[in-house]
Design a protein around this motif. Structure first.
Motif, mmCIF file in Angstrom:
data_model
loop_
_atom_site.group_PDB
_atom_site.id
_atom_site.type_symbol
_atom_site.label_atom_id
_atom_site.label_comp_id
_atom_site.label_asym_id
_atom_site.label_seq_id
_atom_site.Cartn_x
_atom_site.Cartn_y
_atom_site.Cartn_z
ATOM 1 N N UNK A 429 -38.784 47.341 31.881
ATOM 2 C CA UNK A 429 -39.821 48.364 32.062
ATOM 3 C C UNK A 429 -39.243 49.741 32.349
ATOM 4 N N UNK A 430 -38.154 49.805 33.087
ATOM 5 C CA UNK A 430 -37.600 51.107 33.484
ATOM 6 C C UNK A 430 -37.289 52.021 32.293
ATOM 7 N N UNK A 431 -36.508 51.559 31.300
ATOM 8 C CA UNK A 431 -36.229 52.480 30.184
ATOM 9 C C UNK A 431 -37.395 52.650 29.221
ATOM 10 N N UNK A 432 -38.102 51.542 28.906
ATOM 11 C CA UNK A 432 -39.083 51.617 27.841
ATOM 12 C C UNK A 432 -40.289 52.472 28.248
ATOM 13 N N UNK A 446 -45.780 51.377 38.063
ATOM 14 C CA UNK A 446 -45.698 50.148 38.852
ATOM 15 C C UNK A 446 -46.660 49.089 38.314
ATOM 16 N N UNK A 447 -47.845 49.515 37.883
ATOM 17 C CA UNK A 447 -48.798 48.567 37.312
ATOM 18 C C UNK A 447 -48.253 47.996 35.998
ATOM 19 N N UNK A 448 -47.666 48.863 35.154
ATOM 20 C CA UNK A 448 -47.060 48.411 33.898
ATOM 21 C C UNK A 448 -45.961 47.389 34.186
ATOM 22 N N UNK A 449 -45.098 47.680 35.169
ATOM 23 C CA UNK A 449 -44.013 46.754 35.530
ATOM 24 C C UNK A 449 -44.564 45.436 36.042
ATOM 25 N N UNK A 450 -45.657 45.517 36.824
ATOM 26 C CA UNK A 450 -46.274 44.298 37.340
ATOM 27 C C UNK A 450 -46.803 43.427 36.207
ATOM 28 N N UNK A 451 -47.448 44.037 35.228
ATOM 29 C CA UNK A 451 -47.980 43.277 34.091
ATOM 30 C C UNK A 451 -46.843 42.634 33.294
#
Length: 554
Positions: A429-432, A446-451
């Motif tokens: 998630x960090x780079x993309x 953070x929500x994107x990373x959680x999903x």
């Protein structure tokens, strides 16, 4: 029904068990096709076998390949359900209570079900912690005693490995570890399937000498199958059950077999041992009919099927989860290829997709990015299928012997993969997220990373779920790939929900793509809420595993 013993435990002596069979018969079940029609007819494997194994003796089931040796041993161990067997298996004169007998006995199968990345000492230690009541120090002392007793001091710190693996212990040493795993709780009865298979003569003699010592010094009932023992091994065997075409042509001491051959007019050559010669002339040995009436045997077998299926565990549920989590964690950390490849895959995929979709702003491109991200995330976890399938064999054997509950295994497995997949999700998630140029708010990231993390957990649970159902890797890979494709098709990306025929609409709601896809869109463009379904598949995994282990225990 409790199992009685031939010696009193009040005097401090361990109980002893005499195992007997009365007119035992077993037919190999038919195979059924897709429409319920039998494709094969039942084949008789055992026919009216009557034999016994007293305590303090080393009993060998001998016969040519396909004679029924392993089947007879599996019935004696309770691995084949009593309802499928005609005749009776008696323990100290009473019908066998299968559940209780499995807990007090040890059954070493021909294939070694061990964790290859654990050391010899760790394999015995974890087995002791799961099977014994007491402190961790007591379990460690028991593991050290077994290592010394089995002659494994020189490889105690070596990993078990697999055949052909660099640095793995030898086949004879691995066989002794398998025996040790089933000896940690000091069983009164030990059953071993081909313990000398694939070993050189020195290793085979060492194992048989060890088993003979256990039977004599500790008055254990030890039964093993063996194909063709040599002279030195034959001297260690107290009693022989000679099987031919599913029938017992002889059962008793070796000298009685020699006397029967002599009475039948045979002259045994000096360079051939009694068993080798008997296997060549078995047709001349008359099968002695059983003395037990058939009606009495059927009644005894019926009584054997009515027993208390309750198992008493050595640890609490939390204790089992703690021990299994520790064991899983060591296995995952030592699977360096899987760990490293997953992390590298996440970084490369994140950077790669980020550069492909860098700063795209139109709706179609971003929706395409969400769809492709989900395709990658949900299909990149099938590499765990072989691991789950290998662990399933160990799980079934350990739970059948009352080592721990299936629920403890499922919880511990989930706990171990939570931080592992969290690291992989973060690295993706960090780079993309920032390269694609999605919304810059921290809470959105953070929500994107959680999903992403929930999607990885869902995929992992999905693979674990089907590893409890499929028989092998090829079938599992095909089923998972087919279902993933179906989920993608009905996710709403290719065809809108309103256009899906009513008889297929259930696939839209089952789709693993639907909910995280909606969550990505909601996070970027606003709207309702989305979610993941990881724990649904964890629960299904528990149900399927519990059912398989329950059937095996029955």
């Amino acid at each position: 029904m409790e199992l009685s013993s031939t010696s009193s435990t009040a005097s401090g002596r361990k109980p002893r068990y005499r195992i007997e069979t009365k007119s035992l018969s077993y037919n190999l079940p038919s195979n059924f096709g897709f429409f319920g029609a039998a494709t094969t007819t039942p084949r008789p494997v055992l026919k009216n076998v009557t034999c016994e194994a007293p305590p303090g003796e080393l009993v060998a089931i001998v016969g040519p390949s396909g004679a029924g040796k392993t089947t007879l041993l599996s019935i004696l161990a309770g691995a084949i359900p009593p309802c499928r067997v005609r005749g009776a298996v008696l323990v100290n004169g009473r019908p066998m209570d299968v559940s209780r007998f499995r807990c007090l006995s040890g059954h070493v199968t021909q294939d070694d079900a061990l964790f290859p990345l654990l050391t010899v000492e760790e394999s015995l230690l974890y087995s002791a912690r799961l099977r014994l009541r007491g402190t961790a120090e007591d379990s460690a002392a028991r593991a050290r005693d077994l290592i010394k007793q089995l002659g494994l001091n020189h490889v105690a710190s070596s990993r078990v490995g697999r055949a052909g693996m660099v640095g793995a212990i030898s086949g004879g040493e691995r066989r002794r570890v398998s025996i040790g795993v089933d000896l940690v709780h000091d069983p009164a009865v030990l059953l071993l399937d081909e313990p000398t298979s694939g070993l050189d003569s020195a290793s085979a003699l060492h194992i048989l000498t060890m088993l003979k010592s256990m039977a004599t010094l500790h008055t254990k009932t030890i039964i093993l199958t063996i194909h063709q023992p040599g002279f030195r091994i034959l001297e260690l065997i107290d009693r022989v059950i000679l099987i031919s075409n599913g029938s017992a042509v002889h059962q008793g001491p070796v000298h009685q077999l020699e006397a029967r051959l002599t009475d039948a007019g045979h002259c045994i050559p000096l360079h051939v041992n009694v068993l080798e010669y008997a296997m060549d002339v078995m047709d001349s040995l008359i099968v002695q009919p059983p003395t037990t009436p058939h009606e009495e045997v059927v009644a005894a077998n019926t009584a054997a099927t009515i027993n208390n299926d309750r198992i008493f565990y050595a640890n609490s549920l939390c204790g089992e989860v703690y021990i299994l989590t520790e064991r899983f964690f060591k296995n995952v950390l030592r699977t360096k290829e899987l760990f490293a490849s997953k992390m590298i895959q996440s970084i490369v995929a994140g950077v790669g997709l980020g550069t492909v979709f860098m700063n795209v702003s139109n709706l179609q491109a971003r929706v395409g990015f969400f769809a492709f991200s989900l395709t990658f995330l949900l299909t990149s976890t099938t590499e765990g299928l072989p691991i789950f399938l290998h662990e399933r064999r160990i799980l079934q054997r350990e739970t059948a012997r009352g080592a721990y509950r299936v629920s403890s295994y499922v919880v511990a497995n989930a706990i171990v993969f939570v931080p592992f997949l969290l690291a992989a999700a973060t690295l993706y998630a960090l780079p993309v997220y920032w390269l694609v140029g999605l919304r810059r708010e921290t809470d959105r990231f953070l929500y994107f990373s959680l999903v992403v993390w929930l999607v990885m957990l869902t995929a992992n649970a999905f693979v674990a779920c089907f590893s409890a159902l499929v028989p092998n890797f090829i079938m599992g890979n095909s089923v998972i790939a087919g279902l993933m494709g179906s989920f993608f098709l009905f996710s709403g990306y290719f065809i809108a929900k309103g256009s899906i025929p009513r008889y297929w609409i259930f696939m839209h709601y089952l789709s693993l793509f639907k909910y995280p896809f909606e969550a990505f869109v909601v996070n970027e463009y606003g709207g309702g809420s989305g979610g993941g379904s990881a724990w649904t598949w964890r629960i299904l995994c528990f149900v399927f595993l519990w059912f398989r282990c329950y059937r095996m225990r029955r």
